[in-house]
Design an enzyme around this catalytic site. Structure first.
Site, PDB file in Angstrom:
ATOM      1  N   ARG A  16     -32.361 -18.650  40.456  1.00 23.40           N
ATOM      2  CA  ARG A  16     -32.582 -17.606  41.458  1.00 23.40           C
ATOM      3  C   ARG A  16     -31.283 -17.084  42.094  1.00 23.40           C
ATOM      4  O   ARG A  16     -31.000 -15.895  42.031  1.00 23.40           O
ATOM      5  CB  ARG A  16     -33.502 -18.136  42.579  1.00 23.40           C
ATOM      6  CG  ARG A  16     -34.895 -18.503  42.149  1.00 23.40           C
ATOM      7  CD  ARG A  16     -35.756 -17.281  41.851  1.00 23.40           C
ATOM      8  NE  ARG A  16     -36.051 -16.537  43.050  1.00 23.40           N
ATOM      9  CZ  ARG A  16     -37.075 -16.776  43.864  1.00 23.40           C
ATOM     10  NH1 ARG A  16     -37.895 -17.778  43.605  1.00 23.40           N
ATOM     11  NH2 ARG A  16     -37.297 -16.028  44.931  1.00 23.40           N
ATOM     12  N   HIS A  62     -39.815 -11.765  34.931  1.00 22.43           N
ATOM     13  CA  HIS A  62     -39.520 -12.262  36.283  1.00 22.43           C
ATOM     14  C   HIS A  62     -40.814 -12.320  37.099  1.00 22.43           C
ATOM     15  O   HIS A  62     -41.193 -11.339  37.754  1.00 22.43           O
ATOM     16  CB  HIS A  62     -38.502 -11.334  36.955  1.00 22.43           C
ATOM     17  CG  HIS A  62     -37.761 -11.973  38.094  1.00 22.43           C
ATOM     18  ND1 HIS A  62     -36.868 -13.011  37.927  1.00 22.43           N
ATOM     19  CD2 HIS A  62     -37.771 -11.715  39.432  1.00 22.43           C
ATOM     20  CE1 HIS A  62     -36.364 -13.363  39.086  1.00 22.43           C
ATOM     21  NE2 HIS A  62     -36.903 -12.595  40.022  1.00 22.43           N
ATOM     22  N   TYR A 105     -41.034   6.844  43.838  1.00 20.88           N
ATOM     23  CA  TYR A 105     -40.353   8.122  44.001  1.00 20.88           C
ATOM     24  C   TYR A 105     -39.002   8.167  43.287  1.00 20.88           C
ATOM     25  O   TYR A 105     -38.418   9.240  43.143  1.00 20.88           O
ATOM     26  CB  TYR A 105     -40.125   8.422  45.484  1.00 20.88           C
ATOM     27  CG  TYR A 105     -41.387   8.549  46.285  1.00 20.88           C
ATOM     28  CD1 TYR A 105     -42.322   9.541  46.002  1.00 20.88           C
ATOM     29  CD2 TYR A 105     -41.656   7.674  47.330  1.00 20.88           C
ATOM     30  CE1 TYR A 105     -43.482   9.663  46.742  1.00 20.88           C
ATOM     31  CE2 TYR A 105     -42.811   7.784  48.081  1.00 20.88           C
ATOM     32  CZ  TYR A 105     -43.727   8.775  47.777  1.00 20.88           C
ATOM     33  OH  TYR A 105     -44.876   8.887  48.501  1.00 20.88           O
TER      34      TYR A 105
END
Length: 823
Positions: A16, A62, A105
């Site tokens: 991580r 992931h 977006y």
């Protein structure tokens, strides 16, 4: 409990939070880039919705929240966070103060540099492992051709450990890596001649090299970083006068202008900083700009120091170069990080070469079968036609023509068009090329130096393609044996000081040479009731010896002076030097070295003169030292450097000039008063003083307060004894005229003439008429109403290229109504 906690801790560390030293990426960043590569989002392809990329990465590699993946993707695309962006974002990806738009977006694709990190990934150059649900395979590390861990740095907090690596300049990092390839024994300290310091995307200034050296050698350290702030005079709004302001154009890494502006406002409200009237964030797409307006009586330097202390304008970047080395966390110095990257590249190139060799040998083996078939074409066709099944045909080919199964299958699958003569030539040519490549691959695998040469070639290509200049400056001792002067061009500067002791410097190129009898351009715009007092030239590496009317001398570097525009008033000298309230600057001497055979000659208004060795003033404490002892009512007026073998020349307002040998002045101590220099008539005063080399062809440049001037041969002023009344040096146009300046000039010199109102004209002395002592001279500067010449500074004109006009003037007089020439 212990076993479970350790398993969890190692999972966080390895999977991580901590980057791999080889490609400089954490798993989430590696998976994002590999996922986009699989989707075909190359820099030349169309942008794809970020939400689609996040979904693909989350579903395939992931298994964590989409917000965590999107935040990592955004960071890779933000120029303010990554020194070299790895993802090309399209849309609102936010900035240091504002979050990005939602992933539905925005769009993204890989940046060009990312392709250098993914190059050769399909050539079995890195290991792969199953993904979380064992449906796909993902790379353990990327083949990265560049040391990304240093380029973009990394930050992460794991369980019981953390990493914080600053970004660096690509050109410097690659130069250091190439040097490490050539000499693996280079230490971190020696590598600093190539990789000087971190290079933050926000720019800023790193203060000193002590923290850098500690971080690079031990893996841990603290690097003080400042934003870029200048003290400027800004124009006021409607009905407001201009005022001083601190303009911030760069902030430390990951500090946004909005957060900085809020902090400054808090400091003002809490009264931790006084003297600030307003703060405005004028940041736009061109860059950061925060304007901190100051009150009229504020001290800009003091306020700036307080901002460094109490706000984010100065911060320390804590360095902890922790990364995964073969799956284990380790803290490394600069040399160790580059060694690990080089070892990674050696392995990648070796595996790539083996892959290419295997592919080439396999293809060459098939081509050998083709060539055997073409050599025995009729027999091959007959054998195939005689067989009832494919298996029989394959067995016949293997037994009759010494082929293996792969070659026999290739021949059976061969199209009839390959039997033409043209196709046969292509096969033979391809086989010859493959044979050559196979030899090259084997040569590379047998010689480590060839592998190292390939690494250097690839690094050089990337440096030439993506390299750029540093953004972060280094001040103080910029490198192991470099000072701030070594990093600053030794450029000529024009320096202005007003009667109220405001000072500023400007590049000398600001002023263009002009014709005589022109008005000139503004060099400094004094405030009302504040006139220009001193004007001179120096270089950026000089030290200034500042002499005051009280006989004190102070020292300041030209580098430390504030730079301003033509219309700027400058900064109060009291903010730079601890000058007393009753002291004013009377002379400033630029000094580049304090040689034993150099001297300073001082002259007071009551006509006392003395000579001191320059070396006596080499070490001046901040509070200043005594340069000369004065009588009551006397003031120090002029100071000139000398080589000990010159003549001195003094001019008075009534036009009298005296010349005598410097031999009549013996060196004295700093506290001495001096001896009598010239006899003054009643009402007369000294206006000019200079030194002369007797063996030099020079002129006395005499300028009157009404703008008239001339050159006079020094031979017309014979040597006299010290203390005499002197000879007539000039005649005047009218009874109100007085001599304003006497300077010694040489052929090829330039002069800069400044007036009380701050108008400056730059001319060549060769274009000022040479006349006798009894002449009045010619008009050399047009003066405005209530203006008069206050000082003349001589300077040597720079060399010009062949064919360039070195004067830009004509020999004829310019009409009085000629408009001023400006840049």
């Amino acid at each position: 409990m212990k076993r479970s906690f350790m398993d969890y801790a190692m999972s966080v560390i390895v999977s991580r939070a901590i980057p791999d030293v080889r490609d400089g990426l954490k798993p989430v960043h590696r998976r994002i880039m590999y996922g986009m590569y699989e989707q075909g989002l190359a820099p030349t392809e169309r942008y794809r919705k970020a939400a689609k990329t996040v979904g693909e990465v989350m579903g395939n590699y992931h298994p964590h929240g989409d917000s965590a993946i999107y935040e990592a993707l955004v960071r890779l695309a933000q120029p303010s966070a990554s020194r070299y962006v790895l993802i090309d974002g399209h849309g609102n990806f936010g900035d240091l103060d504002n979050p990005p738009a939602a992933m539905r977006y925005t769009e993204a694709r890989l940046a060009p540099l990312s392709m250098e990190m993914l190059a050769d990934i399909e050539a079995e150059t890195v290991d792969t492992r199953p993904n979380f649900d064992d449906t796909k395979r993902e790379p353990v590390v990327l083949p990265s051709r560049v040391p990304t861990l240093l380029l973009n740095g990394s930050a992460g907090i794991a369980v019981g450990m953390a990493t914080n690596i600053p970004p660096h300049n690509l050109t410097e990092v690659i130069n250091g890596t190439i040097a490490k390839v050539d000499n693996p024994e280079l230490t971190s300290h020696e590598l600093m001649q190539y990789i000087k310091a971190p290079d933050f995307p926000s720019g800023g200034v790193i203060m000193g090299t002590e923290g850098i050296t500690e971080a690079y050698t031990t893996g841990r350290g603290s690097i003080p970083v400042r934003g870029v702030a200048t003290i400027e005079q800004i124009a006021g709004g409607a009905g407001r006068q201009s005022r001083m302001a601190i303009v911030v154009t760069s902030l430390p890494y990951l500090i946004g202008p909005e957060a900085f502006t809020r902090r400054v406002a808090e400091l003002v409200r809490e009264e931790k900083i006084s003297g600030i009237s307003d703060v405005n964030d004028e940041t736009d797409r061109t860059g950061i700009r925060v304007v901190i307006e100051l009150k009229r009586d504020a001290h800009p330097d003091i306020i700036l120091n307080n901002l460094y202390k109490h706000s984010q304008l100065q911060q320390s970047f804590p360095v902890n170069t922790l990364a995964l080395v073969r799956g284990r966390p380790a803290t490394m110095g600069l040399s160790e990080m580059l060694s690990e990257f080089i070892d990674h590249r050696i392995e990648v190139i070796t595996r790539r070469t083996k892959f290419l060799l295997r592919k080439a040998e396999d293809r060459a083996h098939i081509l050998e079968g083709y060539l055997k078939a073409l050599k025995n074409l009729d027999k091959v066709i007959a054998a195939i036609r005689a067989a009832d099944t494919t298996e029989e045909a394959r067995t016949a080919l293997i037994s009759k023509f010494d082929l293996d199964e792969a070659q026999a299958n290739a021949i059976l699958e061969m199209q009839l068009r390959r039997l033409t003569g043209l196709e046969r030539g292509k096969i033979e040519k391809e086989y010859a090329e493959l044979t050559k490549k196979i030899a090259e691959y084997k040569k590379i695998l047998a010689n480590r130096q060839l592998v190292l040469n390939i690494i250097k070639e690839e690094l050089t290509e990337i440096r030439n393609k993506y390299g750029d200049a540093r953004r972060t400056r280094i001040e103080g001792q910029a490198d192991l044996d470099l000072s701030n002067k070594d990093l600053t061009p030794n450029e000529p500067m024009a320096i202005f000081i007003t009667k109220q002791d405001y000072i500023k410097r400007m590049p000398l190129d600001t002023f263009r040479r002009q014709r005589r009898n022109t008005r000139g351009v503004t060099g400094v715009k004094p405030k009302e009731e504040d006139d220009l007092q001193h004007f001179f030239t120096a270089t950026m590496h000089d030290r200034l010896l500042v002499f005051t009317n009280r006989g004190q001398v102070y020292s300041v570097e030209v580098l430390d002076l504030p730079e301003g525009g033509r219309a700027a008033r400058g900064t109060a000298l009291i903010n730079i030097l601890p000058i007393g309230q009753n002291e004013t600057v009377t002379a400033v001497i630029p000094v580049s070295s304090f040689a034993e055979d150099s001297y300073l000659i001082m002259l007071t208004h009551q006509a006392y003169i003395k000579k001191v060795q320059m070396s006596d003033l080499a070490n001046i404490r901040r509070t200043g030292i005594i340069a000369i002892t004065l009588n009551d009512g006397d003031e120090l007026g002029w100071v000139r450097p000398s080589n000990g073998k010159a003549d001195v020349m003094i001019g008075t307002g009534d036009g009298m000039c005296i010349r005598y040998s410097e031999a009549e002045l013996r060196p004295m101590g700093r506290t001495a008063r001096g001896v009598h220099a010239i006899t003054l008539r009643e009402g007369d005063k000294i206006v000019g003083f200079d030194v002369i080399d007797p063996n030099e062809q020079a002129f006395a440049l005499i300028v009157t307060n009404d703008g008239f001037g001339k050159r006079v041969k020094l031979d017309e002023f014979r040597q006299q004894g010290r203390g005499g009344i002197g000879l007539i040096g000039t005649k005047f146009k009218n009874a109100a005229s007085r001599m304003a300046s006497l300077r010694v000039v040489r052929p090829g010199d330039g002069v800069m003439i400044a007036t009380v109102n701050g108008i400056v004209v730059r001319q060549q002395v060769d274009n000022i008429s040479a006349q006798g002592r009894m002449a009045t001279g010619v008009r050399i500067q047009q003066l405005g109403e209530d203006d008069q010449v206050v000082s003349v500074t001589s300077l040597v004109e720079p060399n010009v290229e062949e064919g360039e006009d070195p004067t830009s003037v004509t020999d004829s007089d310019t009409p009085a109504d000629t408009p001023p020439e400006v840049d």
